[in-house]
Write a protein that holds these residues in place. Structure first.
Motif, PDB file in Angstrom:
ATOM      1  N   THR A 209       0.818  -1.214   0.000  1.00 50.08           N
ATOM      2  CA  THR A 209       0.000   0.000   0.000  1.00 50.08           C
ATOM      3  C   THR A 209       0.857   1.273   0.000  1.00 50.08           C
ATOM      4  OG1 THR A 209      -0.186  -0.131   2.424  1.00 50.08           O
ATOM      5  CG2 THR A 209      -2.026  -1.028   1.121  1.00 50.08           C
ATOM      6  N   THR A 210       2.154   1.133  -0.243  1.00 49.28           N
ATOM      7  CA  THR A 210       3.015   2.320  -0.378  1.00 49.28           C
ATOM      8  C   THR A 210       3.812   2.231  -1.677  1.00 49.28           C
ATOM      9  OG1 THR A 210       4.742   1.258   0.958  1.00 49.28           O
ATOM     10  CG2 THR A 210       3.216   2.745   2.106  1.00 49.28           C
ATOM     11  N   PRO A 211       3.138   2.197  -2.820  1.00 55.68           N
ATOM     12  CA  PRO A 211       3.843   2.072  -4.095  1.00 55.68           C
ATOM     13  C   PRO A 211       4.466   3.396  -4.533  1.00 55.68           C
ATOM     14  CG  PRO A 211       1.521   2.351  -4.506  1.00 55.68           C
ATOM     15  CD  PRO A 211       1.674   2.283  -3.007  1.00 55.68           C
ATOM     16  N   VAL A 212       5.296   3.317  -5.559  1.00 55.68           N
ATOM     17  CA  VAL A 212       5.848   4.514  -6.190  1.00 55.68           C
ATOM     18  C   VAL A 212       4.902   4.917  -7.313  1.00 55.68           C
ATOM     19  CG1 VAL A 212       7.749   5.399  -7.584  1.00 55.68           C
ATOM     20  CG2 VAL A 212       8.218   3.996  -5.579  1.00 55.68           C
TER      21      VAL A 212
ATOM     22  N   GLY B 206       8.519   8.644  -9.436  1.00 59.96           N
ATOM     23  CA  GLY B 206       9.312   8.140  -8.324  1.00 59.96           C
ATOM     24  C   GLY B 206       8.826   8.608  -6.970  1.00 59.96           C
ATOM     25  N   THR B 207       7.625   9.199  -6.920  1.00 58.82           N
ATOM     26  CA  THR B 207       7.080   9.708  -5.664  1.00 58.82           C
ATOM     27  C   THR B 207       6.327   8.609  -4.927  1.00 58.82           C
ATOM     28  OG1 THR B 207       6.803  11.879  -6.683  1.00 58.82           O
ATOM     29  CG2 THR B 207       5.609  11.472  -4.621  1.00 58.82           C
ATOM     30  N   PRO B 208       6.701   8.315  -3.677  1.00 62.39           N
ATOM     31  CA  PRO B 208       5.980   7.282  -2.912  1.00 62.39           C
ATOM     32  C   PRO B 208       4.552   7.715  -2.612  1.00 62.39           C
ATOM     33  CG  PRO B 208       8.117   7.771  -1.935  1.00 62.39           C
ATOM     34  CD  PRO B 208       7.850   8.841  -2.940  1.00 62.39           C
ATOM     35  N   GLN B 209       3.636   6.759  -2.664  1.00 56.69           N
ATOM     36  CA  GLN B 209       2.246   6.992  -2.312  1.00 56.69           C
ATOM     37  C   GLN B 209       1.914   6.197  -1.054  1.00 56.69           C
ATOM     38  OE1 GLN B 209       0.409   5.669  -6.071  1.00 56.69           O
ATOM     39  NE2 GLN B 209      -0.528   7.688  -6.197  1.00 56.69           N
ATOM     40  N   ASP B 210       0.827   6.570  -0.414  1.00 54.90           N
ATOM     41  CA  ASP B 210       0.303   5.808   0.716  1.00 54.90           C
ATOM     42  C   ASP B 210      -1.188   5.616   0.477  1.00 54.90           C
ATOM     43  OD1 ASP B 210      -0.564   4.693   3.067  1.00 54.90           O
ATOM     44  OD2 ASP B 210       0.561   6.052   4.373  1.00 54.90           O
ATOM     45  N   LEU B 211      -1.564   4.404   0.122  1.00 55.36           N
ATOM     46  CA  LEU B 211      -2.959   4.126  -0.215  1.00 55.36           C
ATOM     47  C   LEU B 211      -3.864   4.131   1.008  1.00 55.36           C
ATOM     48  CD1 LEU B 211      -2.460   1.278  -2.856  1.00 55.36           C
ATOM     49  CD2 LEU B 211      -2.452   3.763  -3.179  1.00 55.36           C
ATOM     50  N   LEU B 212      -3.283   4.193   2.205  1.00 56.74           N
ATOM     51  CA  LEU B 212      -4.078   4.235   3.432  1.00 56.74           C
ATOM     52  C   LEU B 212      -4.070   5.623   4.070  1.00 56.74           C
ATOM     53  CD1 LEU B 212      -3.046   0.842   5.085  1.00 56.74           C
ATOM     54  CD2 LEU B 212      -4.985   1.313   3.582  1.00 56.74           C
ATOM     55  N   ALA B 213      -3.488   6.592   3.386  1.00 57.43           N
ATOM     56  CA  ALA B 213      -3.389   7.934   3.963  1.00 57.43           C
ATOM     57  C   ALA B 213      -4.720   8.679   3.911  1.00 57.43           C
ATOM     58  CB  ALA B 213      -2.312   8.734   3.240  1.00 57.43           C
ATOM     59  N   GLU B 214      -5.471   8.487   2.846  1.00 53.58           N
ATOM     60  CA  GLU B 214      -6.737   9.201   2.689  1.00 53.58           C
ATOM     61  C   GLU B 214      -7.850   8.384   3.332  1.00 53.58           C
ATOM     62  OE1 GLU B 214     -10.279  10.703   1.653  1.00 53.58           O
ATOM     63  OE2 GLU B 214      -9.724   8.876   0.567  1.00 53.58           O
ATOM     64  N   PRO B 215      -8.603   8.947   4.267  1.00 54.94           N
ATOM     65  CA  PRO B 215      -9.579   8.160   5.047  1.00 54.94           C
ATOM     66  C   PRO B 215     -10.575   7.379   4.202  1.00 54.94           C
ATOM     67  CG  PRO B 215      -9.267  10.296   6.051  1.00 54.94           C
ATOM     68  CD  PRO B 215      -8.515  10.335   4.757  1.00 54.94           C
ATOM     69  N   ARG B 216     -11.131   7.990   3.170  1.00 50.88           N
ATOM     70  CA  ARG B 216     -12.142   7.289   2.374  1.00 50.88           C
ATOM     71  C   ARG B 216     -11.539   6.093   1.641  1.00 50.88           C
ATOM     72  NH1 ARG B 216     -15.815  10.840  -1.529  1.00 50.88           N
ATOM     73  NH2 ARG B 216     -16.307  11.684   0.541  1.00 50.88           N
TER      74      ARG B 216
ATOM     75  N   GLU C 217      14.255   0.893  -7.282  1.00 54.15           N
ATOM     76  CA  GLU C 217      13.366   2.046  -7.397  1.00 54.15           C
ATOM     77  C   GLU C 217      11.909   1.684  -7.095  1.00 54.15           C
ATOM     78  OE1 GLU C 217      13.980   3.576 -11.282  1.00 54.15           O
ATOM     79  OE2 GLU C 217      16.106   4.025 -10.949  1.00 54.15           O
ATOM     80  N   CYS C 218      11.656   0.425  -6.828  1.00 57.57           N
ATOM     81  CA  CYS C 218      10.296  -0.055  -6.550  1.00 57.57           C
ATOM     82  C   CYS C 218      10.152  -0.262  -5.046  1.00 57.57           C
ATOM     83  CB  CYS C 218      10.047  -1.365  -7.292  1.00 57.57           C
ATOM     84  SG  CYS C 218       8.417  -2.088  -7.000  1.00 57.57           S
ATOM     85  N   ARG C 219       8.961   0.000  -4.534  1.00 56.35           N
ATOM     86  CA  ARG C 219       8.719  -0.169  -3.093  1.00 56.35           C
ATOM     87  C   ARG C 219       7.777  -1.338  -2.808  1.00 56.35           C
ATOM     88  NH1 ARG C 219       9.569   3.871   0.479  1.00 56.35           N
ATOM     89  NH2 ARG C 219       7.562   3.506   1.484  1.00 56.35           N
ATOM     90  N   LEU C 220       7.507  -2.156  -3.810  1.00 56.66           N
ATOM     91  CA  LEU C 220       6.570  -3.259  -3.636  1.00 56.66           C
ATOM     92  C   LEU C 220       7.284  -4.524  -3.167  1.00 56.66           C
ATOM     93  CD1 LEU C 220       4.255  -2.784  -6.750  1.00 56.66           C
ATOM     94  CD2 LEU C 220       3.984  -1.876  -4.431  1.00 56.66           C
ATOM     95  N   PHE C 221       6.470  -5.480  -2.726  1.00 60.44           N
ATOM     96  CA  PHE C 221       6.965  -6.761  -2.229  1.00 60.44           C
ATOM     97  C   PHE C 221       6.365  -7.892  -3.058  1.00 60.44           C
ATOM     98  CE2 PHE C 221       7.268  -3.717   1.117  1.00 60.44           C
ATOM     99  CZ  PHE C 221       8.376  -4.065   1.869  1.00 60.44           C
TER     100      PHE C 221
END
Length: 200
Positions: free
Chosen positions: A16-19, A24-34, A131-135
């Motif tokens: 849930t924290t992909p680029v 190259g900007t990290p995202q957080d898919l759980l940051a936005e409440p909705r 450069e990837c933040r996935l698993f």
């Protein structure tokens, strides 16, 4: 052993924290409440803010452990107050976990990671693309997977290595050509008549 669905939920949580795209900007898919509420409910949670809080804590800690940036012991505080009790079932004895509802998803992620350590050690790992933040969770028999996705990272890294090899070979050829050119343009130093001598 954990079920496939629980393993998939753990992997989804870690990812849930992909680029974002090529920026190259990290995202957080759980940051936005909705968006987080939708993710939680899609994975069997209640969607509450407290549940999201515990999920993010578990995710960040698990990511650090899987990447080798923190010891497994760092996960211990996330299991404080969690207990299990035996239950008799037709197939034998099972263990039920007692945990507050808003910690259920987070604790299940930790328990799934623990089970994978016992049954599939080393198969849950970061993508080999730096450069990837996935698993990825390698379920294949050879256990040689390196990329979260062959289409996204595997082919990209192979193309990059090919380009670097080609560029290196071209640079070597240019260097060899320049060296040969310098040698060809060096004037001869062989002895010859002394044209500056005076005529008698």
């Amino acid at each position: 052993m954990t079920g496939r669905a629980q393993q998939d939920t753990l992997l989804d949580l870690l990812n849930t924290t992909p680029v974002a795209g090529t920026s190259g900007t990290p995202q957080d898919l759980l940051a936005e409440p909705r968006a987080a509420r939708a993710w939680q409910r899609a994975h069997g949670g209640s969607g509450s803010p407290g549940e999201r809080h515990h999920l993010v804590q578990a995710r960040d800690s698990l990511q650090a452990v899987v990447r080798g940036l923190a010891p497994a012991a760092s996960l211990s505080p996330l299991l404080d107050g969690v207990t299990s009790r035996p239950e008799v079932a037709p197939g034998g004895i099972t263990w039920a976990v007692d945990v507050p509802e808003d910690r259920g998803l987070a604790v299940q992620a930790l328990l799934t990671w623990g089970a994978l350590q016992e049954t599939m050690e080393g198969r849950l790992r970061p993508c080999a693309n730096a450069e990837c933040r996935l698993f990825l969770l390698d379920r294949s028999k050879p256990n040689k997977a390196r990329w979260c996705s062959m289409a996204r990272c595997g082919n990209r890294m192979k193309a990059r290595r090919h380009y670097e090899r080609t560029r290196g070979a071209a640079a070597d050829q240019r260097a060899a050509g320049t060296s040969a050119g310098r040698q060809a343009s060096t004037p001869s130093r062989q002895a010859g008549p002394n044209l500056s001598a005076s005529v008698s």
